[in-house]
Scaffold this active site. Structure first.
Site, mmCIF file in Angstrom:
data_model
loop_
_atom_site.group_PDB
_atom_site.id
_atom_site.type_symbol
_atom_site.label_atom_id
_atom_site.label_comp_id
_atom_site.label_asym_id
_atom_site.label_seq_id
_atom_site.Cartn_x
_atom_site.Cartn_y
_atom_site.Cartn_z
ATOM 1 C CG ASP A 193 57.221 81.897 34.716
ATOM 2 O OD1 ASP A 193 58.427 82.081 34.980
ATOM 3 O OD2 ASP A 193 56.820 81.518 33.590
ATOM 4 C CD GLU A 252 57.180 86.933 30.231
ATOM 5 O OE1 GLU A 252 58.024 87.435 29.475
ATOM 6 O OE2 GLU A 252 57.401 85.923 30.933
ATOM 7 C CD GLU A 279 59.515 77.432 36.104
ATOM 8 O OE1 GLU A 279 60.740 77.529 36.314
ATOM 9 O OE2 GLU A 279 58.929 76.318 36.012
ATOM 10 C CG HIS A 287 67.645 76.805 31.574
ATOM 11 N ND1 HIS A 287 67.402 77.325 30.320
ATOM 12 C CD2 HIS A 287 66.785 77.445 32.416
ATOM 13 C CE1 HIS A 287 66.449 78.228 30.404
ATOM 14 N NE2 HIS A 287 66.046 78.316 31.650
ATOM 15 N NE ARG A 304 63.549 73.383 39.891
ATOM 16 C CZ ARG A 304 63.418 74.704 39.753
ATOM 17 N NH1 ARG A 304 62.424 75.213 39.041
ATOM 18 N NH2 ARG A 304 64.277 75.513 40.308
ATOM 19 C CG HIS A 320 71.458 77.106 33.922
ATOM 20 N ND1 HIS A 320 71.534 76.900 35.279
ATOM 21 C CD2 HIS A 320 70.611 78.160 33.753
ATOM 22 C CE1 HIS A 320 70.758 77.767 35.902
ATOM 23 N NE2 HIS A 320 70.194 78.546 35.002
#
Length: 380
Positions: free
Chosen positions: A101, A123, A137, A218, A220, A251
């Site tokens: 994604d 996936e 995503e 990490h 967003r 990250h």
């Protein structure tokens, strides 16, 4: 019967998790006489991919290197499409395979669609049904499913999600998740790791008697206030449980780096370390007693290792994990995180109940199932 000539598959990735998850598939496809495979990286996580080539024993065939400083998602999307458009015209793949994604995966799928090239989505079918969580995503995977010709769903849950969206059931193949294939490949190699290797990986500070809690965050949607409260909960826990070592591979995104280092630096039992290569990250997961994460992949891998997992998100597209005893959705509320970790540490029975290995995402044979489906597709 062999396909003659070989069908050309182009697998497009951009991020570290994509590379890890497609690696067992690439490894098997390159041994298969029916296909010619091109592994193409957009470079979305370019600084993290270099070490993976050697570690996973897989070389990239194409590196578009499209990232630039302060690039927006729209800028990235446009550059991926423009670069891939040129490569598709030159290389003429019979099918483009994308994973998951990411911005890379949807941009690659859209470019293939506009070029009249068949698309396979690995996936496929993960859903939260909330376009803002995770963002972007959730939108990327919805839109990819609309245009994909083959949908490789990890479980029946994802298959049902796709059917709910009116995807033709004949296009959906339940395969398991290739992340379990990759995890098992790495686990076979952990016995070769020596203490000197652990020291060189930057993990030599851990002693055999240490209790370890692994932390990753990490995503967003957790930038800003949510990451701040997550860090505050870790700070409180570290002070409450000084005999536990809190290890946080941070990250490289500056927004993550700045928040985490400003709040968690210089605490004796909090260890802020650079991102680990995949082998040592799996070693660290295996070494840990509790894992806190907002990572999708960790939600899949950690239960298979028999680790209690607290998911630092408000929703998850992996409900199968929540149906096990290992995984709990705790969100980003500081007090809830603190209380749940404290309960696991203090309650031996609860910790034991959350520590049984279970793998709702397959048996490590997803890549073989995908290859069989590809062969059947091209033989029709």
């Amino acid at each position: 019967m062999y396909i003659n000539p070989k069908k050309h598959l182009m697998i497009v990735i951009g991020t570290r998790p994509e590379f890890i998850k497609v690696s067992p598939l690439v490894r098997l496809l390159r041994k298969n006489n029916e296909f010619r495979v091109t592994l193409c990286s957009t470079g979305q996580h370019r600084e993290m991919l270099g070490m993976l080539e050697k570690e996973l024993e897989i070389n990239l065939d194409v590196d578009l290197n499209i990232m630039s400083a302060n690039q927006t998602l729209n800028g990235l999307f446009c550059r991926v499409m423009a670069s891939l458009d040129a490569h598709f015209k030159e290389d003429k793949p019979d099918m483009v395979l994308v994973h998951g994604d990411t911005t890379t995966s949807f941009a690659a799928a859209m470019t293939a669609f506009n070029s009249g090239i068949a698309i396979a989505h690995i996936e496929a079918g993960l859903r939260t049904w909330d376009l803002q969580a995770p963002w972007p995503e959730e939108a990327n995977r919805h839109l990819t499913s609309v245009i994909a010709d083959l949908q490789f769903a990890p479980t029946d849950t994802e298959k049902d999600n796709l059917i709910r969206e009116n995807v033709d059931s004949n296009k959906i193949i339940v395969t398991g998740n290739t992340c379990i294939d990759s995890l098992l490949w790495i686990l076979d190699r952990l016995s070769e790791i020596k203490q000197t290797d652990i020291d060189q990986a930057g993990l030599g500070f851990l002693k055999k008697e240490d209790h370890v809690i692994l932390m990753t965050s990490h995503r967003r949607e957790n930038f800003g206030k949510s990451l701040n409260t997550i860090c505050q909960s870790i700070l409180k826990l570290a002070k409450e449980f000084p005999n536990y070592q809190f290890v946080y591979p941070v990250h490289l995104n500056p927004r993550v780096q700045n928040t985490v280092h400003s709040l968690l630096s210089n605490i004796p039992n909090i260890h802020l370390i650079p991102p680990l290569n995949y082998t040592y990250f799996i070693w660290l997961m295996n070494r840990s007693e509790i894992i806190l994460t907002d990572s999708g992949g960790v939600q899949e891998e950690a239960p298979a290792l028999g680790k209690p997992v607290l998911v630092l998100r408000e929703v998850t597209e992996r409900p199968q994990a929540l149906e096990t005893n290992n995984v709990v959705l705790v969100g980003t509320d500081q007090q809830r995180i603190y209380e749940m970790v404290s309960n696991i540490i203090n309650d031996d029975q609860l910790r034991s109940e959350m520590s049984h290995p279970v793998s709702p995402y397959g048996d490590g044979k997803a890549s073989k199932k995908i290859i069989n489906a590809l062969i059947q597709c091209f033989h029709r």
